[in-house]
Design a protein around this motif. Structure first.
Motif, PDB file in Angstrom:
ATOM      1  N   ARG A  56     -25.829  30.136  -3.498  1.00 27.36           N
ATOM      2  CA  ARG A  56     -24.481  30.621  -3.190  1.00 27.36           C
ATOM      3  C   ARG A  56     -24.299  30.518  -1.673  1.00 27.36           C
ATOM      4  NH1 ARG A  56     -23.467  36.265  -6.047  1.00 27.36           N
ATOM      5  NH2 ARG A  56     -25.534  36.820  -5.254  1.00 27.36           N
ATOM      6  N   LYS A  57     -23.063  30.310  -1.237  1.00 30.71           N
ATOM      7  CA  LYS A  57     -22.810  30.061   0.181  1.00 30.71           C
ATOM      8  C   LYS A  57     -22.020  31.214   0.790  1.00 30.71           C
ATOM      9  CE  LYS A  57     -24.569  25.845  -0.127  1.00 30.71           C
ATOM     10  NZ  LYS A  57     -24.832  25.752  -1.576  1.00 30.71           N
ATOM     11  N   ALA A  58     -22.382  31.570   2.027  1.00 32.39           N
ATOM     12  CA  ALA A  58     -21.712  32.654   2.728  1.00 32.39           C
ATOM     13  C   ALA A  58     -21.739  32.378   4.227  1.00 32.39           C
ATOM     14  CB  ALA A  58     -22.378  33.995   2.421  1.00 32.39           C
ATOM     15  N   ALA A  59     -20.932  33.141   4.960  1.00 24.80           N
ATOM     16  CA  ALA A  59     -20.909  33.029   6.419  1.00 24.80           C
ATOM     17  C   ALA A  59     -20.654  34.403   7.017  1.00 24.80           C
ATOM     18  CB  ALA A  59     -19.838  32.045   6.875  1.00 24.80           C
ATOM     19  N   VAL A  60     -21.186  34.624   8.222  1.00 25.37           N
ATOM     20  CA  VAL A  60     -20.993  35.898   8.918  1.00 25.37           C
ATOM     21  C   VAL A  60     -20.595  35.619  10.368  1.00 25.37           C
ATOM     22  CG1 VAL A  60     -22.690  37.081   7.465  1.00 25.37           C
ATOM     23  CG2 VAL A  60     -23.401  36.130   9.668  1.00 25.37           C
ATOM     24  N   MET A  61     -20.016  36.639  11.004  1.00 23.46           N
ATOM     25  CA  MET A  61     -19.606  36.532  12.393  1.00 23.46           C
ATOM     26  C   MET A  61     -20.386  37.521  13.258  1.00 23.46           C
ATOM     27  SD  MET A  61     -17.732  35.016  14.651  1.00 23.46           S
ATOM     28  CE  MET A  61     -16.558  34.112  13.619  1.00 23.46           C
ATOM     29  N   MET A  62     -21.084  37.003  14.252  1.00 19.79           N
ATOM     30  CA  MET A  62     -21.735  37.827  15.266  1.00 19.79           C
ATOM     31  C   MET A  62     -20.715  37.968  16.396  1.00 19.79           C
ATOM     32  SD  MET A  62     -25.638  36.270  15.159  1.00 19.79           S
ATOM     33  CE  MET A  62     -25.168  34.630  15.737  1.00 19.79           C
ATOM     34  N   LEU A  63     -19.950  39.040  16.370  1.00 18.95           N
ATOM     35  CA  LEU A  63     -18.781  39.186  17.228  1.00 18.95           C
ATOM     36  C   LEU A  63     -19.094  40.058  18.441  1.00 18.95           C
ATOM     37  CD1 LEU A  63     -15.760  38.579  17.597  1.00 18.95           C
ATOM     38  CD2 LEU A  63     -15.280  40.689  16.316  1.00 18.95           C
ATOM     39  N   VAL A  64     -18.942  39.476  19.635  1.00 24.75           N
ATOM     40  CA  VAL A  64     -19.171  40.177  20.901  1.00 24.75           C
ATOM     41  C   VAL A  64     -17.828  40.470  21.547  1.00 24.75           C
ATOM     42  CG1 VAL A  64     -20.307  40.052  23.157  1.00 24.75           C
ATOM     43  CG2 VAL A  64     -21.390  38.991  21.160  1.00 24.75           C
ATOM     44  N   TYR A  65     -17.720  41.623  22.206  1.00 26.64           N
ATOM     45  CA  TYR A  65     -16.456  42.050  22.806  1.00 26.64           C
ATOM     46  C   TYR A  65     -16.742  43.100  23.877  1.00 26.64           C
ATOM     47  CZ  TYR A  65     -17.318  45.972  19.741  1.00 26.64           C
ATOM     48  OH  TYR A  65     -17.918  47.044  19.119  1.00 26.64           O
ATOM     49  N   PRO A  66     -15.766  43.384  24.754  1.00 25.72           N
ATOM     50  CA  PRO A  66     -15.998  44.398  25.783  1.00 25.72           C
ATOM     51  C   PRO A  66     -15.631  45.804  25.311  1.00 25.72           C
ATOM     52  CG  PRO A  66     -13.922  43.281  26.203  1.00 25.72           C
ATOM     53  CD  PRO A  66     -14.501  42.658  24.962  1.00 25.72           C
ATOM     54  N   LYS A  67     -16.456  46.743  25.691  1.00 24.70           N
ATOM     55  CA  LYS A  67     -16.150  48.166  25.492  1.00 24.70           C
ATOM     56  C   LYS A  67     -16.672  48.899  26.716  1.00 24.70           C
ATOM     57  CE  LYS A  67     -16.973  52.140  22.467  1.00 24.70           C
ATOM     58  NZ  LYS A  67     -17.732  52.667  21.302  1.00 24.70           N
ATOM     59  N   ASP A  68     -15.784  49.542  27.457  1.00 27.16           N
ATOM     60  CA  ASP A  68     -16.143  50.168  28.734  1.00 27.16           C
ATOM     61  C   ASP A  68     -16.816  49.158  29.655  1.00 27.16           C
ATOM     62  OD1 ASP A  68     -15.181  52.608  27.756  1.00 27.16           O
ATOM     63  OD2 ASP A  68     -17.115  53.107  26.869  1.00 27.16           O
ATOM     64  N   ASP A  69     -16.305  47.928  29.644  1.00 25.48           N
ATOM     65  CA  ASP A  69     -16.764  46.811  30.483  1.00 25.48           C
ATOM     66  C   ASP A  69     -18.121  46.245  30.076  1.00 25.48           C
ATOM     67  OD1 ASP A  69     -14.469  46.906  32.121  1.00 25.48           O
ATOM     68  OD2 ASP A  69     -15.370  48.470  33.368  1.00 25.48           O
ATOM     69  N   LEU A  70     -18.758  46.822  29.076  1.00 25.96           N
ATOM     70  CA  LEU A  70     -20.060  46.334  28.626  1.00 25.96           C
ATOM     71  C   LEU A  70     -19.906  45.476  27.373  1.00 25.96           C
ATOM     72  CD1 LEU A  70     -22.252  49.547  29.040  1.00 25.96           C
ATOM     73  CD2 LEU A  70     -21.988  47.634  30.639  1.00 25.96           C
ATOM     74  N   ALA A  71     -20.740  44.451  27.256  1.00 29.03           N
ATOM     75  CA  ALA A  71     -20.737  43.600  26.066  1.00 29.03           C
ATOM     76  C   ALA A  71     -21.302  44.368  24.885  1.00 29.03           C
ATOM     77  CB  ALA A  71     -21.554  42.335  26.314  1.00 29.03           C
ATOM     78  N   HIS A  72     -20.561  44.407  23.797  1.00 34.15           N
ATOM     79  CA  HIS A  72     -20.981  45.027  22.541  1.00 34.15           C
ATOM     80  C   HIS A  72     -20.886  43.999  21.420  1.00 34.15           C
ATOM     81  CE1 HIS A  72     -20.460  48.774  24.729  1.00 34.15           C
ATOM     82  NE2 HIS A  72     -20.790  49.502  23.667  1.00 34.15           N
ATOM     83  N   PHE A  73     -21.569  44.265  20.327  1.00 29.32           N
ATOM     84  CA  PHE A  73     -21.352  43.500  19.105  1.00 29.32           C
ATOM     85  C   PHE A  73     -21.172  44.477  17.958  1.00 29.32           C
ATOM     86  CE2 PHE A  73     -25.945  43.959  19.469  1.00 29.32           C
ATOM     87  CZ  PHE A  73     -26.363  44.257  18.180  1.00 29.32           C
ATOM     88  N   VAL A  74     -20.556  43.993  16.877  1.00 28.64           N
ATOM     89  CA  VAL A  74     -20.216  44.879  15.772  1.00 28.64           C
ATOM     90  C   VAL A  74     -21.108  44.612  14.562  1.00 28.64           C
ATOM     91  CG1 VAL A  74     -18.405  43.333  14.888  1.00 28.64           C
ATOM     92  CG2 VAL A  74     -18.316  45.772  14.346  1.00 28.64           C
ATOM     93  N   LEU A  75     -21.532  45.705  13.951  1.00 27.26           N
ATOM     94  CA  LEU A  75     -22.235  45.660  12.669  1.00 27.26           C
ATOM     95  C   LEU A  75     -21.477  46.564  11.704  1.00 27.26           C
ATOM     96  CD1 LEU A  75     -25.955  46.054  13.844  1.00 27.26           C
ATOM     97  CD2 LEU A  75     -24.889  43.954  13.001  1.00 27.26           C
ATOM     98  N   ILE A  76     -21.692  46.350  10.425  1.00 28.68           N
ATOM     99  CA  ILE A  76     -21.098  47.225   9.420  1.00 28.68           C
ATOM    100  C   ILE A  76     -22.193  47.816   8.545  1.00 28.68           C
ATOM    101  CG2 ILE A  76     -18.913  45.971   9.372  1.00 28.68           C
ATOM    102  CD1 ILE A  76     -19.839  44.713   6.705  1.00 28.68           C
ATOM    103  N   VAL A  77     -21.915  49.004   8.022  1.00 30.50           N
ATOM    104  CA  VAL A  77     -22.763  49.597   6.988  1.00 30.50           C
ATOM    105  C   VAL A  77     -22.045  49.377   5.663  1.00 30.50           C
ATOM    106  CG1 VAL A  77     -23.912  51.664   6.140  1.00 30.50           C
ATOM    107  CG2 VAL A  77     -23.564  51.346   8.620  1.00 30.50           C
ATOM    108  N   ARG A  78     -22.664  48.647   4.771  1.00 28.61           N
ATOM    109  CA  ARG A  78     -22.020  48.339   3.496  1.00 28.61           C
ATOM    110  C   ARG A  78     -21.987  49.571   2.598  1.00 28.61           C
ATOM    111  NH1 ARG A  78     -20.254  43.603   3.376  1.00 28.61           N
ATOM    112  NH2 ARG A  78     -21.230  41.842   4.449  1.00 28.61           N
ATOM    113  N   ASN A  79     -20.972  49.652   1.772  1.00 30.94           N
ATOM    114  CA  ASN A  79     -20.867  50.742   0.805  1.00 30.94           C
ATOM    115  C   ASN A  79     -22.024  50.708  -0.187  1.00 30.94           C
ATOM    116  OD1 ASN A  79     -18.596  52.038   1.748  1.00 30.94           O
ATOM    117  ND2 ASN A  79     -17.178  50.885   0.469  1.00 30.94           N
ATOM    118  N   THR A  80     -22.212  51.812  -0.862  1.00 28.30           N
ATOM    119  CA  THR A  80     -23.196  51.887  -1.929  1.00 28.30           C
ATOM    120  C   THR A  80     -22.601  51.278  -3.194  1.00 28.30           C
ATOM    121  OG1 THR A  80     -24.138  53.890  -0.979  1.00 28.30           O
ATOM    122  CG2 THR A  80     -24.650  53.418  -3.300  1.00 28.30           C
ATOM    123  N   TYR A  81     -23.315  50.333  -3.786  1.00 26.97           N
ATOM    124  CA  TYR A  81     -22.849  49.666  -4.999  1.00 26.97           C
ATOM    125  C   TYR A  81     -24.056  49.097  -5.737  1.00 26.97           C
ATOM    126  CZ  TYR A  81     -23.505  45.391  -2.254  1.00 26.97           C
ATOM    127  OH  TYR A  81     -24.042  44.390  -1.478  1.00 26.97           O
TER     128      TYR A  81
END
Length: 218
Positions: free
Chosen positions: A47-72
């Motif tokens: 099966r095929k999938a793709a993800v985004m390693m997304l970097v952005y500024p927060k308080d002038d510092l580089a951050h990246f976003v992660l998610i916690v998936r729901n329980t299923y």
């Protein structure tokens, strides 16, 4: 790392040779490493999938976003991951998948994201997904809007945390491979990030460290 410094590294990141499996293996349990060596993408139906390693500024510092998936009911229930998911017929390519899923899961529109490059694909044996990671950035902090059907929590992580060697850890845990094995990962926000997400983070970490050294950054 401040966000301006990250942007200065982007042209070098675009050209840097990816460490691929060598970086992935550093965050793979031994049982998974054995399965990965036996995997042949040319002969295995995945099966095929793709993800985004997304970097952005927060308080002038580089951050990246992660998610916690729901329980299923499923192998990735409650796990920490990058925004992303399964490729759909509407997607022109895997980059389109990563952008669409990022919007659907955390509300960041494609027009706000500059895609830097594709990173090394990674196979996830328990779910039979071949995942294509992309690195992208936003020039402003996004207004995250989590999809409650899929996302339990959004985690904003300073890039400096990933670059800190003390963030790397090993924990004894139950996985799909064994009831109790030592699993390497990253200790982030008091949680253990392991599995495919940790393996992708390992490659991102190594690439950023390489270009930082080449650029003479401390």
């Amino acid at each position: 790392m401040d966000f301006t410094s990250f942007l200065r590294l982007v042209p070098k990141i675009e050209k840097e040779t990816l460490p691929g499996a060598n970086a992935h293996e550093r965050m793979a349990p031994l049982e998974r490493a054995r399965l990965m060596k036996a995997f042949d993408p040319d002969t295995t139906q995945t099966r095929k999938a793709a993800v985004m390693m997304l970097v952005y500024p927060k308080d002038d510092l580089a951050h990246f976003v992660l998610i916690v998936r729901n329980t299923y009911p499923g192998v990735h229930s409650s796990q920490i991951a990058f925004p992303g998911g399964k490729r759909e017929d509407v997607d022109a390519d895997f980059e389109a998948t990563a952008l669409r899923e990022t919007f659907e899961e955390v509300g960041v529109p494609a027009r706000a994201i500059t895609v830097v490059r594709k990173f090394s694909e990674i196979y996830i044996p328990p779910s039979n997904f071949l995942v294509h990671p992309f690195l992208g950035y936003c020039t402003d902090r996004p207004d995250f809007l989590a999809d409650p059907a899929e996302v339990a929590e959004v985690l904003e992580v300073p890039l400096a945390v990933l670059l800190d060697p003390d963030t790397m850890d090993v924990e004894q845990m139950a996985t799909s491979y064994s009831t109790s094995i030592p699993v390497p990962g990253f200790r982030i926000a008091g949680r253990m990030v392991w599995g495919a997400t940790a393996m992708m983070l390992a490659e991102l970490r190594e690439v950023v460290e390489l270009v930082r050294r080449d650029a003479g950054f401390s």
